[in-house]
Enzyme design. Structure first.
Site, PDB file in Angstrom:
ATOM      1  N   ALA A 167       2.814 -65.996   0.000  1.00  0.00           N
ATOM      2  CA  ALA A 167       2.203 -64.815   0.620  1.00  0.00           C
ATOM      3  C   ALA A 167       0.816 -65.217   1.103  1.00  0.00           C
ATOM      4  O   ALA A 167       0.050 -65.828   0.345  1.00  0.00           O
ATOM      5  CB  ALA A 167       2.101 -63.669  -0.386  1.00  0.00           C
ATOM      6  N   TRP A 169      -1.904 -63.669   1.469  1.00  0.00           N
ATOM      7  CA  TRP A 169      -3.024 -63.103   0.727  1.00  0.00           C
ATOM      8  C   TRP A 169      -3.172 -63.710  -0.663  1.00  0.00           C
ATOM      9  O   TRP A 169      -4.164 -63.457  -1.361  1.00  0.00           O
ATOM     10  CB  TRP A 169      -2.851 -61.593   0.572  1.00  0.00           C
ATOM     11  CG  TRP A 169      -1.516 -61.198  -0.002  1.00  0.00           C
ATOM     12  CD1 TRP A 169      -0.413 -60.802   0.674  1.00  0.00           C
ATOM     13  CD2 TRP A 169      -1.149 -61.188  -1.391  1.00  0.00           C
ATOM     14  NE1 TRP A 169       0.629 -60.544  -0.184  1.00  0.00           N
ATOM     15  CE2 TRP A 169       0.197 -60.764  -1.465  1.00  0.00           C
ATOM     16  CE3 TRP A 169      -1.815 -61.484  -2.580  1.00  0.00           C
ATOM     17  CZ2 TRP A 169       0.880 -60.644  -2.677  1.00  0.00           C
ATOM     18  CZ3 TRP A 169      -1.139 -61.361  -3.793  1.00  0.00           C
ATOM     19  CH2 TRP A 169       0.195 -60.941  -3.832  1.00  0.00           C
ATOM     20  N   CYS A 170      -2.199 -64.502  -1.092  1.00  0.00           N
ATOM     21  CA  CYS A 170      -2.169 -65.014  -2.461  1.00  0.00           C
ATOM     22  C   CYS A 170      -3.120 -66.193  -2.628  1.00  0.00           C
ATOM     23  O   CYS A 170      -3.084 -67.160  -1.861  1.00  0.00           O
ATOM     24  CB  CYS A 170      -0.737 -65.422  -2.822  1.00  0.00           C
ATOM     25  SG  CYS A 170      -0.603 -66.335  -4.370  1.00  0.00           S
ATOM     26  N   TYR A 171      -3.940 -66.133  -3.657  1.00  0.00           N
ATOM     27  CA  TYR A 171      -4.908 -67.193  -3.957  1.00  0.00           C
ATOM     28  C   TYR A 171      -4.201 -68.511  -4.247  1.00  0.00           C
ATOM     29  O   TYR A 171      -4.559 -69.565  -3.711  1.00  0.00           O
ATOM     30  CB  TYR A 171      -5.760 -66.769  -5.149  1.00  0.00           C
ATOM     31  CG  TYR A 171      -6.609 -67.874  -5.742  1.00  0.00           C
ATOM     32  CD1 TYR A 171      -7.777 -68.291  -5.110  1.00  0.00           C
ATOM     33  CD2 TYR A 171      -6.234 -68.502  -6.933  1.00  0.00           C
ATOM     34  CE1 TYR A 171      -8.559 -69.313  -5.654  1.00  0.00           C
ATOM     35  CE2 TYR A 171      -7.004 -69.506  -7.485  1.00  0.00           C
ATOM     36  CZ  TYR A 171      -8.164 -69.907  -6.842  1.00  0.00           C
ATOM     37  OH  TYR A 171      -8.932 -70.908  -7.375  1.00  0.00           O
ATOM     38  N   ASN A 174      -2.548 -70.152  -1.147  1.00  0.00           N
ATOM     39  CA  ASN A 174      -3.502 -70.813  -0.266  1.00  0.00           C
ATOM     40  C   ASN A 174      -3.976 -72.143  -0.842  1.00  0.00           C
ATOM     41  O   ASN A 174      -4.286 -73.085  -0.087  1.00  0.00           O
ATOM     42  CB  ASN A 174      -4.696 -69.896  -0.008  1.00  0.00           C
ATOM     43  CG  ASN A 174      -4.311 -68.692   0.833  1.00  0.00           C
ATOM     44  OD1 ASN A 174      -3.427 -68.781   1.692  1.00  0.00           O
ATOM     45  ND2 ASN A 174      -4.951 -67.552   0.596  1.00  0.00           N
TER      46      ASN A 174
END
Length: 485
Positions: A167, A169-171, A174
């Protein structure tokens, strides 16, 4: 020496000569009534003697099971994957136990709560310490972006397909992306699709391909899945061909893991070069992937006898969860405290107290279901339990002994929306007092005394009534004779 006449003088039951006694209809009627009364009263006394009476009192808890309490649980979560389902316990003394697995079993289930296979064995998830934060743009986008339209074609085309479900937005997604793309580029160069084609690394954006991610039961990001050509599960020997990768996430570790996956499918030209590689190198990094999106959790835990919490939730130290997509609906088959009591024993002691056991399994059979489409996102389901211990003590013999020891509880449930990851939480609080039910029975001597009193009393009263009735009838006859003269 004492003569027989002197001995006869102490006779309490002197006999009236038969020729001085007179039978009457009234006396016969009273005798029959007296006999029936004796039988009725004696039967009532016998029933009372056979009936066990109980007395109830409240005392300070003096449990024989020490300072720990056993909690039995069996519940199903139709929308929580066994891959991340965690059973945690905490209490007011600071105890905090996360992801209990020793006494807890998990089974994958479908949305209809039906099991989809044998017990789920995820094993302990290794702690990921290397996340591959290098952002080297030299390698560009190395993985293939898959969609719902192309996913099945690629899974049937390549013997090994490794997919990163992520995803944006996922830390953690990324942090994985640079090393994942770099690894994909290296693997593509070593195993060219036209010349080799044994393995391919791909990516799926779960914010764009929600249906595809749900079909593969993705609940945490990033989730790396290993697909082997054919089916997700090989029937023979129960071997899983659909796995999850939990290893380190730096480029070097990922490349080694991918090489180990390719090794068993080596080409003849590269057989010697890959001879020393085996799947054991990544055995601790891979686990069977969940075959369904739900999980049944069963087993037991031991907690201290202080106020505490039992929490079931999705947990991972290296994955992110979309709180708006988490659904903690559950069905409770069993939630009980203390030792398990057989139905036969419980039915036996309900005879002593009709209220005993009424609240022993208060939540059993209850369903707590929320639906994402009805605005029930981020819903935490909480249960507040007040636990009280009950003991039954028998005194029917010459010594006391414990017949049964069980815990009952009251329960109040609530649904609350918040911004955090939703959980199913059970707050439990044990009462410092306990209910003591004592079984009391009458002694045999008391029964014999009452039986004799009944027989003697009825006989005496009937005799007095007969005498009074006989005397009255004689006076009436005398009065009638006097009037005739």
């Amino acid at each position: 020496m004492l003569s027989s006449s002197k001995i006869k003088s102490v006779d309490f039951y002197r006999k009236i000569p038969r020729d001085l006694t007179e039978a009457s209809l009234s006396g016969a009627g009273l005798s029959i009534m007296a006999a029936l009364s004796m039988m009725l009263l004696f039967g009532m006394e016998l029933s009372d003697y056979m009936t066990v009476n109980t007395s109830t009192s409240v005392v300070v808890d003096n449990s024989s099971d020490g300072e720990f309490l056993r909690i039995e649980l069996n519940m199903s979560f139709p929308a929580l994957s066994c891959e991340f389902a965690s059973v945690d316990v905490s209490d007011v003394l600071g105890t905090n136990r996360l992801n209990i697995t020793k006494t807890i079993r998990k089974f994958s289930i479908d949305p209809n709560l039906n099991p989809t296979g044998s017990e789920f064995h995820p094993g302990p998830i290794p702690t990921v310490t290397k996340h591959g934060d290098e952002a080297d743009g030299e390698y560009g986008e190395g993985s293939v972006a898959l969609t719902s339209a192309t996913f099945d074609r690629y899974t049937h085309q390549y013997p090994i397909l490794v997919v990163n479900f992520y995803a944006p937005w996922c830390y953690w997604s990324n942090r994985l992306k640079p090393s994942w793309e770099k690894t994909a580029k290296i693997i593509k160069e070593r195993y060219d699709a036209d010349l080799d084609g044994r393995i391919l690394l791909a990516s799926v954006d779960c914010t764009e391909e929600g249906d595809l991610c749900r079909r593969n039961h993705i609940q945490g990001y990033p989730s790396v899945r290993i697909f082997r050509k054919g089916s997700d599960i090989r029937d023979e020997h129960g071997h899983h061909d659909h796995e999850s990768y939990y290893g380190e996430r730096d480029t070097e570790s990922l490349v080694q893991a991918m090489e180990a996956l390719v090794a068993p499918i080596h080409l003849e030209a590269r057989k010697l070069a890959l001879e020393d590689k085996s799947e054991n190198a990544t055995a601790s990094m891979k686990r069977p992937a969940p075959t369904a999106g739900g999980c049944r959790v069963e087993g037991f835990i031991r907690v201290k006898k202080v106020p505490g919490n039992l929490v079931i939730s999705a947990r991972s130290g290296s994955h992110s969860f979309d709180a708006s997509q988490m659904n903690m609906s559950h069905v409770i088959y069993n939630l009980s405290f203390g030792k398990k009591i057989t139905p036969r024993l419980m039915s036996e002691f309900k005879r002593l107290s009709p209220y005993l056991g009424r609240n022993i399994n208060r939540l059993n059979g209850r369903q707590y279901i929320t639906h994402q489409g009805d605005g029930d996102a981020n819903v935490t389901i909480e249960h507040y339990l007040q636990v009280v211990k009950t003991e039954v003590i028998s005194r029917r013999t010459s010594w006391e002994h414990k017949l049964v020891e069980e815990y009952e509880y009251t329960a109040h449930s609530s649904l609350a929306q918040n911004r955090h990851i939703p959980v199913a939480k059970f707050h439990f609080e044990l009462s410092p007092m306990q209910v003591l039910i004592t079984e009391n029975s009458k002694s045999f001597s008391h029964f014999i005394t009452n039986g004799c009193a009944i027989i003697g009393g009825v006989f005496t009263v009937a005799g007095i009534l007969d005498s009074m009735l006989h005397t009255t009838m004689r006076l009436v006859k005398k009065v009638e004779l006097g009037k005739n003269f």
